[in-house]
Design an enzyme around this catalytic site. Structure first.
Site, PDB file in Angstrom:
ATOM      1  N   VAL A 101      33.960 -21.737 -13.856  1.00 48.06           N
ATOM      2  CA  VAL A 101      34.237 -21.363 -12.473  1.00 48.06           C
ATOM      3  C   VAL A 101      32.982 -21.597 -11.666  1.00 48.06           C
ATOM      4  CG1 VAL A 101      34.685 -19.415 -10.934  1.00 48.06           C
ATOM      5  CG2 VAL A 101      35.947 -19.619 -13.117  1.00 48.06           C
ATOM      6  N   VAL A 102      33.003 -22.387 -10.570  1.00 47.46           N
ATOM      7  CA  VAL A 102      34.141 -23.085 -10.025  1.00 47.46           C
ATOM      8  C   VAL A 102      34.107 -24.532 -10.505  1.00 47.46           C
ATOM      9  CG1 VAL A 102      34.197 -21.579  -7.989  1.00 47.46           C
ATOM     10  CG2 VAL A 102      32.955 -23.760  -7.875  1.00 47.46           C
ATOM     11  N   VAL A 123      31.585 -27.377  -9.463  1.00 44.56           N
ATOM     12  CA  VAL A 123      30.160 -27.113  -9.645  1.00 44.56           C
ATOM     13  C   VAL A 123      29.868 -26.755 -11.110  1.00 44.56           C
ATOM     14  CG1 VAL A 123      28.248 -25.578  -9.001  1.00 44.56           C
ATOM     15  CG2 VAL A 123      29.818 -26.452  -7.243  1.00 44.56           C
ATOM     16  N   CYS A 124      30.273 -25.571 -11.493  1.00 44.51           N
ATOM     17  CA  CYS A 124      29.897 -25.057 -12.807  1.00 44.51           C
ATOM     18  C   CYS A 124      30.525 -25.878 -13.925  1.00 44.51           C
ATOM     19  CB  CYS A 124      30.298 -23.592 -12.904  1.00 44.51           C
ATOM     20  SG  CYS A 124      29.647 -22.648 -11.499  1.00 44.51           S
ATOM     21  N   VAL A 125      31.662 -26.503 -13.664  1.00 42.80           N
ATOM     22  CA  VAL A 125      32.277 -27.398 -14.645  1.00 42.80           C
ATOM     23  C   VAL A 125      31.780 -28.828 -14.447  1.00 42.80           C
ATOM     24  CG1 VAL A 125      34.440 -28.320 -15.546  1.00 42.80           C
ATOM     25  CG2 VAL A 125      34.318 -25.931 -14.785  1.00 42.80           C
TER      26      VAL A 125
END
Lengths: 208, 208, 208, 208, 208, 208, 208, 208
Positions: free
Chosen positions: A113-114, A117-119
């Site tokens: 998440v989100v 970005v984080c993925v």
């Protein structure tokens, strides 16, 4: 010219759970919260069931982003847990990359998440370093379908494989005969329709 | 064979705001107007916050297309402002291209109205000239999801990276520690859910 | 590695209107009928306005598929009109291909009903023969979004450019100064929001 | 047999803002957060603009429900502010009812989070005591359209009037001539499309 | 206890077109613009076709709200045209009410922009004065489905009949034999699917 | 660089129906059940009509997954029927692969339940072995649009062609004159709108 | 004050099928055509199964509206069939009303195309004459959800009961024991999910 | 003239869970299965928490309809459990009605599958006998939104109150101070967003 079949193999894969934090989850609006919670836990239970090395990481968990959701902590008490001091892209954190490398796996399963970005950031970084990367799309969430679609396009164009947690579990399991009860329990716990099939099947009286 | 990770870098990037004009905005119906206004201003505030060279351009602003939205003028009083006399593709305007080149940047961040024209045309032209191009999809709008999807497909096939303003800001910032308060303020001003997280966090009384 | 910018040029382009027949139109359910009718006529008016050679073709118009919609016949009384005796893929009809070749154009703009058949088949055939093909997605219709998305994917993977009629008109026109009134009239007739902008603009009283 | 026209009158009306708290807002998923934030502030600005007595109330603001959103506190520094110690239905709190009665108004305008509880309960109680109640539907939010529709049905069946903040402002204002600039500013600040109309109008050059 | 059948009768009905102005139309987002334009003109053509007295009114047409859409002016050159100097509820304007009374009709058909204000206010006022009121829901538009639903609920609870323009035309016509060609032309001009039925019907060759 | 036109040819194609089982069908929620049932039978009828070799396979049909839907059994009584003892990817079953190879065809048409597993896995395996693979997207179903979109992306990136059953039937038939009545019957049985066209066409009286 | 429970009783009810004509069906876009066809036939089969007197009527079936769909003719070869010469409201046709009265039933079940005209008009007329009227909402169709919702509101406000065909069948049947096989067959033929339940149930092997 | 406020009171209320059976649940498609499962269990946990007498009933549980979902059996081991031998309307079963009467409660809370039958029928019957009936709309499911909306309209017109499980729990609890931890736990277990609020709140470090 097209991508060859990169097939998940439980001996080759590790799972990266990125920033499933109590505060950040309030930003996720492209999936209904009941479904999203279920998907994240289904992925975690799958990782556990297949014995995949799993790495947890969070961003600023002492601030508004909030703590990692407690269920993930409880499921993986021994997992490497990298509370990043500030790097937004987990791959920019040396401890995280070291933990990934320590698994010795070449297939990385990523959710978080989100999504954009984080993925997407560690996904793109890992591909650049030669990993085969599988994004668990339904255990990753973001603001709305528009930002999700853009993030999927960017990752897919870079060579990431887009998966669901169910597809991932099936590709890892290969054959029901490896463990019928185990896989059935995993599905029963996370797919209400499948649970109902089992309930009806078990309840059916002798018909002859 | 796939696209390598082209990563936004604040020293290498410039922002092109194309035709966010009061009249043309009435054509945008693939995003809700409250959200779209917020996204455009969020992108503008991000450009400002990261100190990216920013170029404004308009098409026929003395006619029905209307003036540039006042907030953008106010945010970038010193920015190159090219009121194009007629060219629909901003890249067909020499002053515009000169302004882009004058920035000396190789990463171009583009948003505008409407997506398949004012965004897609200069995006395709810039890619052709060797720029790395990043489309801010949620700060770009058009008639409906159908025309948007077609435009995204055309740009993505040509090698453009599809981003959200939030993804862009995070990729540029790299590390929260570079400026926690600044990034937090940017998010608080443009993401109501994030603002609420901060409000709750700050309001939490001492618990021990 | 990605597609270079193939830019529509009014001297190089021809338009193929495939099977916009009164009966077949009842199959179109991925676009609202008011909007679809408008889009088809907007494409036709654009072809007329830019003086592009236009070819009409129908499939089995004496049967349930019904006659070509009358407006298209009226707009292009001199256009080659190939009532195919049975070929589903218009490109399998020699007269049709001959008519295309007779235009001498290398950019083909295609729209029709239904998308995955009457549009996709000649699009794929034309690409195979070396044409640059532009699909007018919003002047093409089919059963539902699912079949549309599959058709778009197949055509895009083969190298077709997905466009809207508005994007097409803008790319052909290049510069408003080539004819402000003409393009304005085209938009006013087919974009209610644009018409309103013009109405408001023209009605605004002297303010000083 | 049907409800007569109960018309809002600015001399007869008071506004009740119920539980717009930073934590509870994360539960609201039937309206997009950008739009919802705007609607709540638009209602607040309307209350301010028309000089309506306004009452703020919160539920458990020291716990997870979080503090009242800061903007509302700032807009109404002198308003009665009832931090309820536990009553879920604000009407069960004597101070709240006393504050309502102290306004001397018979028309109550209610908005809050979440719709089927914090709004519906005091709405139903107030109707029972003879008030005319107007629900500002778009400044009230809840989990999803299903729970919203049920809540609307229950309130409407009980005689509540369902309004939007825009309808409310227009019904209170009655005649543009009472204050053109004031109402125009209210709309410009909260309706991007209206702001654009004004921008275009003001920018239009002398045409004769 | 329920509403008796109030049936539209062409000798008893008048039409009120309220604030279909070029600027205000940019606020309408609960119906697609192509469809909405068609619906408004279909209602106007119906009023014309059935010879119903029709009254036009606008609000502040010299300001940002913009002029009445030109088509309506042209269709009803002799109709009472009340440019209200400021009253938001048209029923607050004496000239408007006088024009309504002058028609001598007891059934009022109302459409306008936006639904919860320009339509709902005069609808509620007219019901209060004893008129039977019919709202043409698809020729009335507003910000989004949420504000529309609230407005419909308020009007319906007050006894207004919710209609479509097509239902209205059919209820007024009563019997196809009164004029087959006229009604057919009305439908052909405003319902693409119906036009196609007619085209196919007329084109069908002799089958025996 | 793009995919050449791989065109279905009835002499080169075989159909694989994978896991359309009564239990598994309750998992399909990305397509309405009435439509999905129709699409699956339409594909089966098409396979039958064009005389394509067809292979049926099921997974664990004695357990909760349930039996193959009876209609498919009845339509293809002579078809190879591989009840897999446990392999999730049908291509991991030697009998299944042998049956495919025994057809001698190089074009494989695949549909099944659920899309990201029972369809995607054998699709990817078959592509790897050099087959041209065509996915019948609307005769394949899964949990929701999100998991479907991810599965389509994975298959498309690997070179699969996404089709609808209607596109498939048209591409196989090539020319209406090959059998007007047969194709018309196929469409009439599975496309209500087409059936209506035929009913109207046949019912039209002599008009001269 | 509210409506008492008017319960369908198979001895008291008659069914009116209004204008399900091949041409008019192309206007129905608020329900998917596969589902709509199924619903209409499910209602017809229910009428047949319960032995309810059924009346068929059409409007202008020799013109573009087209013939009654053949399945209905075949199901009810003996039913009164009123091909109305022009009356739009079937209740304006004396033969139709006579046929209704000849049934001697006081509960009228109505379905038709389009909802706001062919259904709503006779529904309102019948209520006015004292009948209890039940609208089969999912076997009635119209242009879009907006016109449907308005039509439902008008009928409901007049006292009509809104039903689904499934609710109707269940209310008429009262008790499964009256005929388990018959009702099961009706459901199996028209509810794919129910058919699957039966298939799975019947296929379940002896488990002990 | 309108409905007075009928307020749920935990001493006056009983809960009827109607036909939540493993087979029938596969028919529910108006709510996502993850959310629906959660809502049903949330209602059950609420009934348990507030100590409301609860009655379980099923229809034909030895056939395709399948067994009651196991969780409900486990939660209410002592509850009256009426396995109806055939009556579709539970109120037609004397044992069921006797069980209801034995509770001595006048407020009945009803949920079940499917909404227009298993819920609506006993709801209408109970209202007729003078009970105050509250429908838990989000713990009741049916085929699609269309059949749901019709069912809600029928029940609402008869005087039923439409509720969500959350509204019900809040109306029963009245005041947080009655048991903060208990209600918090109920919400935390069934509302992911609320659980996250609590997690964040509890995790917040001492800030001074």
């Amino acid at each position: 010219m097209t991508t060859p079949y990169k097939r998940l193999n439980k001996d080759d894969a590790a799972v990266l759970m990125v920033d499933h934090q109590a505060g950040l989850l309030s930003l996720v609006r492209d999936i209904d919260p009941d479904k999203f919670k279920n998907n994240v836990l289904a992925l975690a239970d799958s990782a556990k069931y297949f014995g995949l090395p799993t790495i947890l990481t969070t961003s600023f968990e002492d601030g508004p982003n909030g703590p990692l959701v407690p269920e993930l902590k409880e499921l993986f008490p021994e997992a490497p847990y990298i509370a990043r001091p500030g790097q937004i892209n987990a791959w920019d954190n040396e401890d995280f990359v070291a933990a990934v490398k320590a698994t010795g796996k070449k297939q990385l399963i990523v959710a978080g998440v989100v999504t954009e970005v984080c993925v997407a950031f560690p996904v793109l970084s890992a591909i650049e370093e030669g990993y085969d990367v599988f994004v668990v799309t339904d255990a990753s969430g973001t603001f709305n379908p528009l930002t999700r679609d853009a993030a999927w396009d960017r990752m897919s164009a870079a060579g990431a494989q887009l998966m669901s947690w169910f597809g991932l579990a099936c590709e890892l399991h290969r054959d029901w005969r490896n463990d019928i009860e185990g896989l059935g329990a995993l599905f029963s716990n996370h797919i209400p329709d499948y649970r109902n099939l089992i309930s009806s099947y078990n309840a059916t009286p002798v018909t002859s």
